[in-house]
Design an enzyme around this catalytic site. Structure first.
Site, PDB file in Angstrom:
ATOM      1  CD  GLU A 162      -2.710  -1.364   2.264  1.00 11.43           C
ATOM      2  OE1 GLU A 162      -2.595  -0.779   3.265  1.00 11.43           O
ATOM      3  OE2 GLU A 162      -3.322  -2.609   2.484  1.00 11.43           O
ATOM      4  CG  ASN A 204      -0.569  -6.981  -1.761  1.00  4.21           C
ATOM      5  OD1 ASN A 204      -1.174  -7.635  -2.393  1.00  4.21           O
ATOM      6  ND2 ASN A 204      -1.063  -7.110  -0.330  1.00  4.21           N
ATOM      7  CG  HIS A 239      -9.799  -6.044   0.694  1.00  4.32           C
ATOM      8  ND1 HIS A 239      -9.875  -7.061   1.284  1.00  4.32           N
ATOM      9  CD2 HIS A 239      -8.497  -5.453   0.696  1.00  4.32           C
ATOM     10  CE1 HIS A 239      -8.958  -7.515   1.884  1.00  4.32           C
ATOM     11  NE2 HIS A 239      -8.038  -6.653   1.705  1.00  4.32           N
ATOM     12  CD  GLU A 267      -4.530  -8.022   1.637  1.00  6.68           C
ATOM     13  OE1 GLU A 267      -5.609  -7.408   2.051  1.00  6.68           O
ATOM     14  OE2 GLU A 267      -3.235  -7.861   1.667  1.00  6.68           O
ATOM     15  CG  ASP A 269     -12.609  -9.117   1.469  1.00  4.10           C
ATOM     16  OD1 ASP A 269     -12.522  -8.246   0.649  1.00  4.10           O
ATOM     17  OD2 ASP A 269     -11.894  -8.823   2.600  1.00  4.10           O
TER      18      ASP A 269
HETATM   19  O1  9MR Z   1      -7.516  -8.437   8.093  1.00  3.14           O
HETATM   20  C1  9MR Z   1      -6.458  -7.736   8.785  1.00  3.14           C
HETATM   21  C2  9MR Z   1      -7.130  -7.279  10.388  1.00  3.14           C
HETATM   22  O2  9MR Z   1      -7.252  -8.311  11.087  1.00  3.14           O
HETATM   23  C3  9MR Z   1      -6.311  -6.147  10.771  1.00  3.14           C
HETATM   24  O3  9MR Z   1      -6.763  -5.467  11.993  1.00  3.14           O
HETATM   25  C4  9MR Z   1      -5.907  -5.075   9.794  1.00  3.14           C
HETATM   26  C5  9MR Z   1      -5.066  -3.866  10.553  1.00  3.14           C
HETATM   27  O4  9MR Z   1      -4.749  -2.934   9.537  1.00  3.14           O
HETATM   28  O5  9MR Z   1      -5.330  -5.420   8.716  1.00  3.14           O
HETATM   29  C6  9MR Z   1      -6.093  -6.298   8.045  1.00  3.14           C
HETATM   30  O6  9MR Z   1      -5.773  -6.933   6.795  1.00  3.14           O
HETATM   31  C7  9MR Z   1      -5.378  -5.548   6.012  1.00  3.14           C
HETATM   32  C8  9MR Z   1      -3.934  -6.302   5.107  1.00  3.14           C
HETATM   33  O7  9MR Z   1      -2.951  -6.757   6.186  1.00  3.14           O
HETATM   34  C9  9MR Z   1      -3.605  -5.392   4.115  1.00  3.14           C
HETATM   35  N1  9MR Z   1      -4.772  -5.026   3.324  1.00  3.14           N
HETATM   36  C10 9MR Z   1      -6.089  -4.547   3.858  1.00  3.14           C
HETATM   37  C11 9MR Z   1      -6.399  -5.642   4.709  1.00  3.14           C
HETATM   38  C12 9MR Z   1      -7.691  -5.283   5.420  1.00  3.14           C
HETATM   39  O8  9MR Z   1      -7.602  -4.279   6.223  1.00  3.14           O
END
Ligand code: 9MR
Length: 464
Positions: A162, A204, A239, A267, A269
């Site tokens: 990101e 990513n 997402h 990732e 969903d």
């Molecule tokens: O799914 C993850 C969640 O449990 C955490 O609280 C969160 C913290 O930022 O991160 C989520 O995963 C993220 C991933 O690491 C990067 N892309 C976005 C995902 C969803 O927020």
């Protein structure tokens, strides 16, 4: 190890209420179109089907653990390989939770995708306060120590995550950018390459699934890194929102693949306004199928990872008020329509390879039920079987299967079923939602992981 056997289901006519049926054991490799897990279907076509794993649930929730082991051939740590877990204080590395996942993956013959080394979020306070040479050194130390620790265990890393913001493709204004300037991205890749020359190195991000200003910026960054031999892959988080798979997603992934990169949906969903009705769940299934089809259609797409197992495991409802149900499994571990769609998109399921018609075995004549045990996966130290139940006239509203292992086998774990084992005797009962089978129909009822030989048991199915 199991012996490979031909597919065979024997059905006995003249059912009353209790019916004997012999169990047909088979290995999926012989029947490329009949796999009944995502894992078997994806493996058969050389793709990864991955899942983001919560290590706490992996340790404490057997339904969760079994589904992760049996439905996926790749795992990503949802949180525990991020910097705030791995290096909470400077120089103090905490690899334990990540090691738990790596051990699990190795026991289950799964690949591990590394997430993530350099990210503005889930970064500890100490690193946010650094800049200049101290920050550069901290970045190098983190990348080097982390990648060295899991060298040979992790096949690919999100080196940077990101790093482009959401406005017009500008680099994200993070503490990394502020502390190090634009060059930090290439620098991170140089350190990563030095640390582990075998691992695939990825960028990513989210909202880059279609062609837009943000993905254009990544395309530009990717060109530069490819020229320097520093980049191997591009991760598209995906997402997504129901009905919004970008129409140009395939073209977008393909343009990155055309740079000589691997691409991966990292990732996935697909969120729905809650409560989700059955029509929305069907449309969601089509969206999932579309994304998997896109990856299937691109030779250099290494796979698709879903961001969580069951709907209740997802991060979505915590962040998007009133939205949810974005994954492949219900909270009780039962598969959603999206699971069936992904399975079919991967080439599995019960469809007949030539006609598309379901492969139905002859149903029992008369009332009652029969059952078949099908071995769908074998990873040496264990094997996975899926069990289907077929109803005779009138259908069934509950079933119990009994069998005795002929050769000292045992069940080490199971899902969607109540299992009682006493010595070699096994009794397996429905868990409610999977008890109903319509007249003449077959349902994939439950699964288990077994150990020992494959000598066939004779199964008795009792309809309730
Ligand atoms: O799914 C993850 C969640 O449990 C955490 O609280 C969160 C913290 O930022 O991160 C989520 O995963 C993220 C991933 O690491 C990067 N892309 C976005 C995902 C969803 O927020």
């Amino acid at each position: 190890m199991l012996q490979t056997r031909t597919r065979r289901r024997a059905w006995i006519a003249g059912f009353v209420t209790v019916v004997m049926a012999s169990a047909g054991f088979l290995l999926s490799s012989q029947f490329a179109h009949a796999q009944s897990t995502l894992r078997a279907a994806a493996t058969a076509i050389g793709k990864d089907i991955g899942v983001a794993v919560d290590v706490g649930k992996l340790q404490n929730d057997s339904t969760y653990r079994n589904l992760v082991a049996t439905e996926f051939n790749s795992v990503t740590a949802e949180n525990v390989m991020k910097m705030d877990t791995v290096q909470p204080s400077q120089g103090q590395f905490n690899f334990g939770p990540g090691d738990t996942l790596v051990d699990f993956a190795q026991q289950n013959d799964q690949s591990v995708y590394g997430h993530t080394l350099v990210w503005h979020s889930q970064a500890p306070g100490w690193v946010r306060n650094l800049s200049g040479d101290a920050l550069r050194q901290a970045m190098q130390d983190h990348i080097t120590t982390t990648m060295n620790h899991w060298e040979g265990d992790i096949f690919a890393w999100d080196v940077v995550n990101e790093v482009v913001g959401d406005d017009n493709g500008q680099l994200r204004d993070s503490f990394w950018l502020q502390g190090l300037g634009e060059g930090y991205i290439a620098q991170a890749f140089q350190y990563a390459r030095q640390a582990d020359s075998e691992a695939d190195l990825y960028m990513n991000d989210y909202s880059i699934d279609g062609i837009n200003a943000k993905s254009d910026r990544y395309y530009q960054l990717a060109q530069g890194l490819v020229e320097q031999g520093l980049l191997d892959g591009m991760g598209f988080q995906a997402h997504l929102i129901l009905g919004q798979v970008p129409g140009d997603m395939e073209a977008n992934l393909q343009r990155f693949a055309d740079l000589g990169l691997k691409v991966r949906v990292t990732e996935l969903d697909i969120r729905i306004d809650m409560p989700a009705d059955s029509n929305e769940l069907q449309r969601q299934a089509q969206d999932f199928e579309r994304v998997v089809d896109i990856c299937k259609g691109i030779a250099d797409c290494s796979g698709v990872t879903v961001w969580g197992l069951r709907d209740g495991d997802s991060w979505v409802p915590d962040v998007f008020d009133g939205q949810g149900a974005p994954l492949l499994f219900n909270d009780d571990g039962s598969p959603k329509p999206a699971h069936t769609a992904v399975l079919e998109a991967l080439g599995g399921g019960e469809g007949d390879p030539t006609t598309g018609a379901p492969t139905t075995s002859p149903p029992p004549t008369g009332a009652g039920c029969s059952a078949a045990i099908e071995v769908v996966n074998d990873w040496g130290s264990g094997w996975q079987a899926n069990v289907s139940v077929t109803a005779g006239d009138g259908g069934v509203n509950g079933w119990t299967l009994d069998w005795t292992w002929p050769d000292g086998q045992s069940i080490s774990s199971s899902w969607n079923v109540d299992i009682a084992q006493t010595g070699s005797s096994v009794t397996a009962s429905d868990v409610g939602w999977n008890g109903t089978v319509a007249s003449g129909q077959t349902r994939e009822a439950f699964g288990f992981v077994g150990s020992g030989s494959s000598a066939e048991p004779a199964v008795t199915c009792t309809a309730l």
